[in-house]
Scaffold this motif. Structure first.
Motif, mmCIF file in Angstrom:
data_model
loop_
_atom_site.group_PDB
_atom_site.id
_atom_site.type_symbol
_atom_site.label_atom_id
_atom_site.label_comp_id
_atom_site.label_asym_id
_atom_site.label_seq_id
_atom_site.Cartn_x
_atom_site.Cartn_y
_atom_site.Cartn_z
ATOM 1 N N SER A 10 -30.050 47.992 -1.011
ATOM 2 C CA SER A 10 -31.446 47.766 -1.405
ATOM 3 C C SER A 10 -31.548 47.463 -2.887
ATOM 4 O O SER A 10 -32.315 46.580 -3.307
ATOM 5 C CB SER A 10 -32.300 48.988 -1.057
ATOM 6 N N SER A 11 -30.780 48.170 -3.695
ATOM 7 C CA SER A 11 -30.784 47.931 -5.137
ATOM 8 C C SER A 11 -30.287 46.522 -5.460
ATOM 9 O O SER A 11 -30.825 45.853 -6.358
ATOM 10 C CB SER A 11 -29.913 48.963 -5.856
ATOM 11 N N SER A 12 -29.280 46.061 -4.723
ATOM 12 C CA SER A 12 -28.748 44.716 -4.973
ATOM 13 C C SER A 12 -29.777 43.646 -4.625
ATOM 14 O O SER A 12 -29.892 42.628 -5.323
ATOM 15 C CB SER A 12 -27.457 44.500 -4.180
ATOM 16 N N TYR A 13 -30.572 43.879 -3.565
ATOM 17 C CA TYR A 13 -31.634 42.930 -3.214
ATOM 18 C C TYR A 13 -32.695 42.875 -4.317
ATOM 19 O O TYR A 13 -33.176 41.788 -4.690
ATOM 20 C CB TYR A 13 -32.300 43.324 -1.897
ATOM 21 N N GLY A 19 -33.502 38.769 -10.749
ATOM 22 C CA GLY A 19 -32.776 37.684 -11.408
ATOM 23 C C GLY A 19 -33.438 36.331 -11.185
ATOM 24 O O GLY A 19 -33.568 35.529 -12.117
ATOM 25 N N ILE A 20 -33.875 36.082 -9.952
ATOM 26 C CA ILE A 20 -34.554 34.814 -9.642
ATOM 27 C C ILE A 20 -35.853 34.707 -10.420
ATOM 28 O O ILE A 20 -36.169 33.653 -11.001
ATOM 29 C CB ILE A 20 -34.808 34.703 -8.126
ATOM 30 N N LEU A 32 -29.184 27.501 -14.946
ATOM 31 C CA LEU A 32 -28.688 27.997 -13.667
ATOM 32 C C LEU A 32 -28.110 26.861 -12.829
ATOM 33 O O LEU A 32 -26.989 26.967 -12.308
ATOM 34 C CB LEU A 32 -29.822 28.677 -12.903
ATOM 35 N N PHE A 33 -28.853 25.764 -12.713
ATOM 36 C CA PHE A 33 -28.385 24.632 -11.917
ATOM 37 C C PHE A 33 -27.125 24.013 -12.519
ATOM 38 O O PHE A 33 -26.198 23.644 -11.797
ATOM 39 C CB PHE A 33 -29.483 23.579 -11.803
ATOM 40 N N ALA A 34 -27.085 23.875 -13.847
ATOM 41 C CA ALA A 34 -25.910 23.297 -14.503
ATOM 42 C C ALA A 34 -24.674 24.160 -14.269
ATOM 43 O O ALA A 34 -23.588 23.650 -13.967
ATOM 44 C CB ALA A 34 -26.170 23.137 -16.001
ATOM 45 N N GLU A 183 -21.936 39.937 -3.469
ATOM 46 C CA GLU A 183 -22.304 39.375 -2.169
ATOM 47 C C GLU A 183 -23.629 38.610 -2.263
ATOM 48 O O GLU A 183 -23.778 37.522 -1.705
ATOM 49 C CB GLU A 183 -22.419 40.497 -1.133
ATOM 50 N N ARG A 184 -24.612 39.182 -3.006
ATOM 51 C CA ARG A 184 -25.907 38.502 -3.176
ATOM 52 C C ARG A 184 -25.722 37.172 -3.916
ATOM 53 O O ARG A 184 -26.273 36.151 -3.523
ATOM 54 C CB ARG A 184 -26.877 39.381 -3.981
#
Length: 334
Positions: A10-13, A19-20, A32-34, A183-184
């Motif tokens: 849950s913390s990783s989600y 982050g997003i 981010l894209f580069a 994993e995320r």
């Protein structure tokens, strides 16, 4: 133990969502894209390195050299595109031609249509300037912030290269939260890769058929449009943005066609309608095949993300939607 596992996951989600949001809120989307694009290109070339170089140290050095070459190639390509778009037949010339076309439209277009268009080139320019001022935070590649955006892109590419090299040498065991975050990030990267590859295929097909129409079909009919090569380049670049890219390139092509004749504009409009009707099915097949989503699902995600985050939300929406769907599938919720 299971309770701890659920807490860690849950913390990783939550951290992934944060982050997003941070990327969108701090206007770091280009970085981010580069970075992910450099990482993707290094990963694609990795099998070649494995065949040519033996030994872990040799592979590490070869991957580092490969990453440097990829960054140099991307910078060179970016400089070439910038020179093409700002040269004598670039965006400034296209803008002037579109303004001249509007100036001369009063004698051709019906009154009901003229009422909804700017009456002159200067009026069009004034409206565009007003729009740019309102959307300045979202258009970070314009004006005084272009240097900062370029620095973000370069730093993003360097980070992507460093991560790619680190993946070759890293063999250490990760602790629970680090493993969950890895994993995320891995799931998000796979979503980016699927969307980028799918949209890249669509953009390439779109640019190919547009180039065929502008540079072969129209000249064969005796119609020669100015800025043909530049318009194909613009179509290829903005085609990486779903839906929005097509609107931009289509508007430019129809306006430049109208500067030649109403017949050329009508022909271009018919061609673009046919092309994008076909492209709608290609989009559903290619993008849907990559991320298991319908075209309307992507469009809904784009509208929602645009309302929340502006232009950056539009660009990131397909990736975020693919990522969320992948996570829900992994959790067997859908």
């Amino acid at each position: 133990m299971e309770r701890q596992y659920n807490w860690v996951k849950s913390s990783s989600y939550l951290l992934a969502a944060g982050g997003i949001l941070a990327v969108l809120g701090l206007h770091l989307l280009q970085a981010l894209f580069a970075g992910m694009l450099v990482f993707l290109l290094v990963q694609l070339a990795q099998p070649l390195v494995g065949r040519v170089v033996a030994g872990s140290r040799g592979k590490l050095v070869a991957t580092a050299i490969l990453a440097i070459l990829i960054i140099a190639g991307m910078v060179g390509l970016g400089l070439w595109i910038a020179s093409m778009l700002h040269g004598g037949a670039g965006l400034d010339a296209i803008w002037s031609k579109m303004a001249e076309t509007l100036d001369s439209a009063n004698d051709v277009l019906p009154p009901w249509l003229l009422g909804s268009l700017p009456s002159s080139g200067p009026e069009l320019k004034a409206e565009a300037v007003h729009w740019l001022r309102e959307h300045a935070p979202e258009l970070r590649l314009l004006g005084k912030e272009a240097g900062l955006a370029a620095a973000h892109i370069l730093i993003g590419m360097v980070i992507g290269a460093m991560v790619a090299v680190h993946e070759v040498s890293s063999r250490s065991e990760r602790r629970p939260l680090a493993a969950a975050l890895h994993e995320r990030v891995g799931t998000f990267y796979k979503a980016f890769r699927r969307v980028f590859v799918a949209q890249g295929k669509i953009a390439a097909l779109n640019a190919f058929f547009t180039g065929l129409y502008l540079l072969a079909v129209l000249p064969a009919l005796g119609i020669h449009l100015p800025f043909g090569k530049t318009m194909v380049l613009i179509t290829a670049i903005v085609g990486l943005l779903p839906v929005v890219g097509n609107l931009i390139s289509n508007s430019i092509i129809v306006m430049i066609s109208f500067s030649v004749s109403p017949y050329a504009a009508l022909l271009s409009l018919l061609f673009l309608i046919v092309l994008h009707k076909a492209e709608y099915f290609l989009n559903a097949r290619i993008v849907g095949g990559e991320i298991d989503a319908k075209a309307w699902e992507i469009l809904v995600a784009m509208v929602l993300m645009e309302a929340l985050f502006g232009f950056g939300g539009v660009a990131l929406a397909p990736v975020v939607y693919a990522y969320i769907k992948a996570e829900l599938k992994a959790a067997r919720l859908i």
